[in-house]
Design a protein around this motif. Sequence first.
Motif, mmCIF file in Angstrom:
data_model
loop_
_atom_site.group_PDB
_atom_site.id
_atom_site.type_symbol
_atom_site.label_atom_id
_atom_site.label_comp_id
_atom_site.label_asym_id
_atom_site.label_seq_id
_atom_site.Cartn_x
_atom_site.Cartn_y
_atom_site.Cartn_z
ATOM 1 N N ARG A 297 0.684 -1.139 0.037
ATOM 2 C CA ARG A 297 -0.202 -0.047 0.044
ATOM 3 C C ARG A 297 0.725 1.415 0.085
ATOM 4 O O ARG A 297 0.557 2.128 -0.690
ATOM 5 N N GLU A 298 1.984 1.346 0.652
ATOM 6 C CA GLU A 298 2.621 2.424 0.820
ATOM 7 C C GLU A 298 3.918 2.569 -0.044
ATOM 8 O O GLU A 298 4.957 3.460 -0.065
ATOM 9 N N GLU A 299 3.972 1.499 -0.840
ATOM 10 C CA GLU A 299 5.217 1.505 -1.714
ATOM 11 C C GLU A 299 6.509 1.604 -1.020
ATOM 12 O O GLU A 299 7.374 2.157 -1.535
ATOM 13 N N VAL A 300 6.652 0.660 -0.091
ATOM 14 C CA VAL A 300 7.943 0.703 0.584
ATOM 15 C C VAL A 300 8.677 -0.455 0.365
ATOM 16 O O VAL A 300 8.135 -1.781 0.411
ATOM 17 N N PRO A 301 9.962 -0.631 -0.025
ATOM 18 C CA PRO A 301 10.932 -1.912 -0.005
ATOM 19 C C PRO A 301 11.192 -2.624 1.103
ATOM 20 O O PRO A 301 11.048 -2.002 2.499
#
Length: 430
Positions: A297-301
């Motif tokens: 959802r937050e586009e975090v790696p």
Amino acid sequence: MADTESLYKRKVYLLAQTFFIKDNRDELLLCAHKYDFDIQFFDQMAEFVHTAVQADPEDLFVVDLDVLYNMQLDNNRTMFLGDLLKRLPEQHHYVYLQTEKQSGRFLLQKMLVDNNCLAYAEKPIANDVLVDKLFNLFAQRKRDETSQVLYLGDQVRFDTRLLAQQQVEIIHHPDVQTLHLLVKQTQPDVVVIEDSHYLRTEVIARVLKKNIEVDPSMEIIMLQARPDPTLARRAIESGFDELMLVKDTDVLTWQLLNRIGKIRVNKNLISKDRATGLLNKIGFKKRAQDVIRRAGREEVPLALAVIDIDKFKTINDTWGHYFGDIVIKRLSLVVGSHMLEHDLLSRFGGEEFVMLLWNCLPAAAQERVNKMRLAFGEIAFEVSQQETRHFSFSGGLAAYPDFKTENELFLHADAQLYEAKQGGRNRICG
């Protein structure tokens, strides 16, 4: 080899008669260390009280009531229970061990419960059983995770401020037709449904429970505006776990908190490795799925690492399983000290650990896990009075979103771990 001051973060302080300590000390310590806590023994009241005053409130304090039989006051008068209770520091709650004769006296139990009693147990009690019960008490007091409640209704009837103080988040959702989607997304601990909304869609509980992706420990509670036995029977038959009547807000809120407390304890016992206090495989998989959904959802790696102590079978065979447990415990502390707020760390089993690193690119993950490897390699383990040894671990890495699911991440990282082992051990591949 076993520096308990730094190995075990949790402690039990036990006040008992000298003979009880002599007969049970070694076995109690062996059991306790397997459950990730240490025990300190006292046979003198003054020393116990002095230590308790300075101790961490999260520790446990155990009093064997048989100490009353060999303790005297300054005037040579025998110490009675009331005298003992007055001398115990009021900032703590206590676990009392008592004989069958003592436990049969209700007034004595009342006196204990009225005076900072956390729990009591009847002797004789096997050492391993006592340690298991003490571990459960640690689990009951643990409050490091937020619980979620989904509320389907027109107006939330709980005290949201009180819930927030107890780390419970309540999500108000007024639409029965989309509730199942939100349950799948948030994986709540409890779903509360007002009876009026249940009457509009009586199949709702079954719809929620039939979804294989929903946490099977989730409870569904119906909130009834007024007593209705027929409606209650239908609700229970259709899949609801509990019914609550609308009443005073505080009472209703504490009812919910009591339910959540039991859910938390059960989840803690199921999802934690008792020897290290870390997540076990079950707990990690559940939490990792939540973290991966959030990262999407937050586009975090993310980076997932699998590490494994090198030549661990040789360690066990050479110096024994108790020493092997100490090596595992040390590794858990070293790796744990490098975890950040949103990271996950798990003991998957045996000498294998898995971590999920939040907002971490592959290069940063390689650097962080290498720092852990070097820190663990610097620890000198005393294998005898004249000899110390150093040990190592190998690891493999995988990155999200290159690999999308917890299973894909693990399989790739595990394959990289195999490459590290084949390449000479004491290295990280990924």
